[in-house]
Design an enzyme around this catalytic site. Structure first.
Site, PDB file in Angstrom:
ATOM      1  N   GLY A  61       0.804  -1.213   0.000  1.00 59.93           N
ATOM      2  CA  GLY A  61       0.000   0.000   0.000  1.00 59.93           C
ATOM      3  C   GLY A  61       0.840   1.267   0.000  1.00 59.93           C
ATOM      4  O   GLY A  61       0.635   2.163  -0.809  1.00 59.93           O
ATOM      5  N   MET A  96       4.722   3.146   2.047  1.00 64.04           N
ATOM      6  CA  MET A  96       5.921   2.924   2.861  1.00 64.04           C
ATOM      7  C   MET A  96       6.341   4.202   3.561  1.00 64.04           C
ATOM      8  O   MET A  96       6.426   5.262   2.948  1.00 64.04           O
ATOM      9  CB  MET A  96       7.029   2.391   1.945  1.00 64.04           C
ATOM     10  CG  MET A  96       8.324   2.091   2.664  1.00 64.04           C
ATOM     11  SD  MET A  96       8.128   0.792   3.917  1.00 64.04           S
ATOM     12  CE  MET A  96       9.310   1.357   5.121  1.00 64.04           C
ATOM     13  N   GLU A  97       6.638   4.053   4.854  1.00 68.21           N
ATOM     14  CA  GLU A  97       6.836   5.191   5.751  1.00 68.21           C
ATOM     15  C   GLU A  97       8.251   5.751   5.793  1.00 68.21           C
ATOM     16  O   GLU A  97       8.624   6.395   6.783  1.00 68.21           O
ATOM     17  CB  GLU A  97       6.444   4.754   7.169  1.00 68.21           C
ATOM     18  CG  GLU A  97       7.399   3.737   7.839  1.00 68.21           C
ATOM     19  CD  GLU A  97       6.972   2.280   7.730  1.00 68.21           C
ATOM     20  OE1 GLU A  97       6.226   1.956   6.782  1.00 68.21           O
ATOM     21  OE2 GLU A  97       7.393   1.470   8.569  1.00 68.21           O
ATOM     22  N   GLU A 105       0.878   5.953   7.382  1.00 70.67           N
ATOM     23  CA  GLU A 105       2.308   6.210   7.124  1.00 70.67           C
ATOM     24  C   GLU A 105       2.792   7.411   7.930  1.00 70.67           C
ATOM     25  O   GLU A 105       3.906   7.412   8.439  1.00 70.67           O
ATOM     26  CB  GLU A 105       2.562   6.432   5.625  1.00 70.67           C
ATOM     27  CG  GLU A 105       2.078   5.308   4.711  1.00 70.67           C
ATOM     28  CD  GLU A 105       2.449   3.903   5.148  1.00 70.67           C
ATOM     29  OE1 GLU A 105       3.519   3.723   5.763  1.00 70.67           O
ATOM     30  OE2 GLU A 105       1.660   2.972   4.886  1.00 70.67           O
ATOM     31  N   GLU A 117       3.779  -2.161  13.448  1.00 68.16           N
ATOM     32  CA  GLU A 117       2.615  -2.284  12.566  1.00 68.16           C
ATOM     33  C   GLU A 117       1.302  -2.402  13.349  1.00 68.16           C
ATOM     34  O   GLU A 117       0.318  -1.734  13.031  1.00 68.16           O
ATOM     35  CB  GLU A 117       2.780  -3.450  11.592  1.00 68.16           C
ATOM     36  CG  GLU A 117       3.920  -3.252  10.585  1.00 68.16           C
ATOM     37  CD  GLU A 117       3.806  -1.971   9.766  1.00 68.16           C
ATOM     38  OE1 GLU A 117       2.729  -1.339   9.752  1.00 68.16           O
ATOM     39  OE2 GLU A 117       4.817  -1.583   9.136  1.00 68.16           O
TER      40      GLU A 117
END
Ligand code: TRP
Ligand code: ZN
Length: 876
Positions: free
Chosen positions: A264, A266-267, A301, A323
């Site tokens: 989906g 990415m942080e 994120e 998470e």
């Protein structure tokens, strides 16, 4: 065995021998290849005795390697296809390296790769080793300085983490930018983007007075669809300040959207990379759900900046530390901004259908797994969704204030470092001075806990006793016996008129009863008449609760429960009871007709004028087959599907008039907006249309056609198109054709078009899917396209995937084998669609097993796919 197919155990964790004090990277980006130069300052970790160092490195052409300025000859180190081992090192040294990589031919979308007119990175979990030699593990944190050099015309945008500290022109038409990220971070949070991109920009002033430049980058043709994402980012920043007291810590926050992404989003610190699916959203191309998803993922994120980045994970077994916690935070964000009850219902629906199924499958693992072969296979529903439920348990037990005290202590202790799930539990316990020892079991025990309830009302003594018994999940793993868990059960009792009873001397009408033993009895006194109990309100723990409950009691709770979640759950249970009863009758070739009380309560729901229409729409949505099968064995899935269809038909035939009137009442004439009132009305209206269309009548098809042509928003349009297509209303092919012509240049919109067709419940759908795969809008290299077409067919078209000739299974096996050559992560996601095979009756099971065996026997299978099929086949 191939080193990439080794099993890694949590118990084998060793601290690193060396820390990295600083990293300097220089990227020379070209179309054909990229040169990466690194300068890393190492310092021995005195708490771990060892003077050797393993640098991960995969698919790198090593050009040069030097320690303290002296080039190392090849015989001075050990080099494999997984990395380099350096031995006999001094306590402090500087390592310089230079490697060449080939991003343009990287189809795995991990490391540095190409998407359209730009290059970008994905490093979590272990992609950084495909960029340069490095101790690629999350417990090694360092400040990064990054210089990017590229042709100015072809690559005008050059981004990395942190703040841009300089930029300028170079000879030969090249230019550079230089970035400093002062916050020490592990390599999985590294990111780089280089290429042609458009952007929008805004500024945000934090509660600490920092002015932050916010930018969203996309390819130029999508730039008009980014405004909603920008507003979502601002909402996220404000919400995290207000609810958690957490502010942003850099001067820039950049988001880049790509069509080619494995997950989906990415942080990466200061430089999030997003799947376009979770950024782009406009009225004519995004559904209400798409808008809400964009807001949730942007939030997710952003929230990682504290839960994940400022405090990161010691090792990948602790993945749920970031998470689970961040999903909990994004769930709360959505609950605060949208409807709390609807959000809870949707999350629990998802948990029960998908996570409970995973918990019952060969891939079952605890929230903090004990071993893995391929870490990418453990970005699971258990780590994310069950992990979020475990965080929610602390919140339920400690309350908002106690929870926030725990969060503050967690940040105080661990800011700037890598922590473990135990550290989080300790912070929650210490900040509140409570004993959370038993809570460890939520991290260590796999499977869904089962709670059996038995109630006795004693009219003479005026007591109501509720006995709870905890039972081990059937697939409990691990060395020791299963142990009883700490489970908060939120509950209330109602008298026959629907009034809540006082449950103790303080007069509380709602209790959190804490289970800690395998068997416990709660006795409520002074109960004048036999009550109806509402148990596990708001789904206060991720367990399966089994109780004897009559349809009358369910109908009562549907009407009177003050807990909106349990009101929905009662409706849901009643629906499941009826479908199961019909299914069992069909298995025995007996007759079963729909009881009147069901239609009565369904009508009551439908005509309820007082409740939120969004909640009614949820209550009118029948349970998924997945949520019904995960406790069963020997399931005839096609028959169960038929039983559900029978109930749907019955509802339409009996309640057509009511459905039509509710449809009409919820038609909005206001200009379109994505606000909760309108979203709620649309969902109820479209749920009604869904039922009406299942009746197969011509005038209903006309209604859907009208909605399709007159809709002023994409939700209504897409719902109509889906129903028209699935019912194969005459003319549907023309509509599909027109839609294609109109939208063929918009990947996200075309992906929806692919999904609609992949889920047609008709014999020739597989053939259609294979034809669609030939179109230029489809590519096996594009994960969104794969998910939309192959994923939708195999995961959401029950009758065709499980076609009795086995063609669906053969198709999936073929695609997994082909895809594994290109993108092992996505191939592994697809092959997981076989994981529920043990629930089905023997013929189905056998056919699915055969397909998996064919995959298993392929030479050179990735560790990703191998781990999953191997587990499935060995445990069968
Ligand atoms: N950490 C990311 C998130 O949850 C997800 C992620 C993990 C990811 N691995 C990835 C994204 C690989 C893309 C590719 O927000
Ligand atoms: Zn995440």
């Amino acid at each position: 065995m191939n080193p990439s197919k080794q099993v890694i155990y949590r118990k084998d964790y060793q601290p690193p021998h060396y820390w990295v004090r600083s990293v300097d990277l220089a990227f020379l980006v070209n179309q054909q290849d990229t040169i990466v130069k690194a300068r890393m300052v190492f310092e021995q970790n005195h708490e771990a005795s060892g003077n050797d160092l393993f640098l991960n490195g995969v698919d790198l052409d090593l050009i040069h390697l030097a320690i303290d300025g002296t080039e190392l000859p090849e015989k001075a180190y050990e080099k494999t296809n997984q990395g380099i081992l350096l031995t006999d090192l001094p306590a402090d040294f500087t390592l310089t390296t230079e490697v060449r990589i080939f991003p343009a031919s990287n189809t795995a979308l991990e490391g540095l790769y190409q998407s359209g007119a730009f290059f970008l990175t994905q490093c979590e979990a272990e992609g950084f080793r495909k960029i340069t030699y490095y101790p690629d593990r999350p417990d090694v944190l360092a400040p990064f300085t990054v210089t990017i050099i590229a042709d100015k015309e072809k690559y005008p945008v050059l981004l990395s983490n942190g703040n841009q500290i300089s930029s300028g022109d170079l000879a030969d038409g090249r230019h550079y930018t230089k970035w400093l990220d002062p916050h020490p971070k592990p390599s999985y949070l590294f990111a780089l983007v280089a290429g042609t991109l458009a952007h929008i920009e805004q500024s945000f002033t934090t509660s600490e007075g920092r002015e932050v430049a916010l930018r969203i980058f996309t390819e130029k043709n999508n730039i008009d669809a980014c405004d909603f994402a920008m507003q979502s980012l601002i909402n996220s920043m404000r919400w995290d300040e207000e609810r958690f007291g957490l502010a942003y810590d850099l001067d820039e926050y950049n988001i880049v959207a790509t069509d080619d992404f494995n997950m989906g989003a990415m942080e990466n610190k200061g430089l999030n990379i997003f799947n376009t699916k979770y950024v782009l959203a406009k009225q004519d191309t995004a559904t209400d759900q798409d808008f809400i998803n964009v807001e949730a993922v942007i939030g997710h994120e952003y929230f990682h900046n504290w839960t994940g980045n400022r405090v990161t994970c010691r090792d990948w077994f602790q993945l749920s530390l970031k998470e689970g916690l961040t999903v909990f935070r994004d769930q709360e964000f959505t609950a605060d901004l949208q409807s709390r009850a609807v959000k809870r219902i949707e999350d629990v629906r998802y948990l029960r259908a998908a996570q409970f199924a995973e918990d019952a499958s060969p891939m079952s693992h605890s929230v903090r797994p004990d071993s893995y072969m391929e870490i990418n296979n453990f970005y699971t529903l258990t780590v994310y969704e069950k992990g979020a439920e475990v965080v929610r348990l602390y919140h339920t037990l400690l309350g908002e204030e106690g929870f926030q005290k725990g969060m503050q202590l967690y940040f105080k202790r661990h800011d700037g470092s890598a922590a473990s799930c135990n550290d989080f539990r300790r912070a929650m316990a210490d900040a509140n001075d409570v004993d959370l020892q038993q809570f460890e079991l939520w991290y260590s025990q796999n499977g869904t806990p089962q709670v059996y309830v038995n109630e006795i009302y004693d009219a003479k003594a005026k007591t109501h006793s509720i006995e709870f018994r905890q039972l081990a999940p059937p697939n409990h793993q691990g060395d020791g016996p299963w142990q009883a868990m700490h489970i908060p059960v939120k509950l209330a009792l109602y008298d026959p008129s629907g009034q809540p009873l006082s449950l103790n001397e303080q007069g509380d009408e709602q209790l959190i009863y804490e289970l800690r033993e395998a068997q416990q009895i709660l006795v409520i006194r002074g109960v004048e008449q036999e009550p109806v109990s509402s148990l596990l309100q708001s789904f206060s723990a991720p367990v399966m609760l089994f109780r004897q409950i009559t349809p009358q009691q369910l109908a009562f709770l549907m009407k009177h429960d003050r807990d909106e979640f349990n009101r929905w759950d009662a409706a849901h249970q009643m629906q499941a009871q009826i479908i199961m009863a019909r299914y069992k009758a069909m298995l025995q070739e007996k007759s079963y007709s729909c009881p009147d009380y069901f239609l009565e309560s369904f009508r009551h729901l439908l005509l309820d004028q007082h409740s939120d229409p969004a909640l009614i729409a949820e209550a009118l949505t029948l349970p998924s087959l997945k949520s019904m099968t995960n406790q069963l064995k020997d399931v005839n899935i096609l028959l169960l599907h038929e039983a559900k269809e029978w109930l749907v038909k019955h509802i339409v035939q009996s309640l057509e008039v009511e459905l039509l009137s509710v449809y009409n009442q919820n038609f909005s004439t206001e200009p379109y907006a994505v606000n909760s009132t309108q979203v709620a009305k649309r969902s109820l209206k479209n749920r009604c249309l869904w039922y009406l269309m299942q009746g197969g009548k011509k005038d209903m098809a006309r209604l859907a056609m009208e909605q399709y042509h007159q809709a002023n928003n994409y939700t209504d349009r897409m719902t109509a198109l889906t129903l028209i297509t699935h019912q194969q209303v005459p003319g549907f092919e023309d509509l599909l054709g027109e839609y294609f012509t109109e939208w063929q240049n918009n990947a996200l919109v075309i992906n929806k078009w692919l999904s609609v067709q992949a889920t047609i419940p008709s014999e020739d759908t597989l053939h259609r899917v294979k034809q669609l795969m030939e179109l230029p809008v489809f590519s096996l290299k594009n994960p969104n396209a794969v998910r939309s077409l192959i994923g939708a067919f195999c995961g959401a078209n029950v009758t065709r995937f499980h076609a009795s000739d086995g063609s669906g299974y053969q198709f999936l096996a073929d695609q997994v084998i082909a895809l594994d050559q290109l993108n092992p992560q996505i191939a592994a996601r697809l092959v997981s669609l076989f994981n529920d095979f043990k629930q089905f009756h023997s013929e189905t099971q056998e056919a699915m097993r055969e397909a998996m065996q064919r995959i298993h026997s392929v030479q050179g299978l990735s560790a990703n796919v191998f781990e999953i099929v191997n587990k499935a086949l060995n445990q069968a």
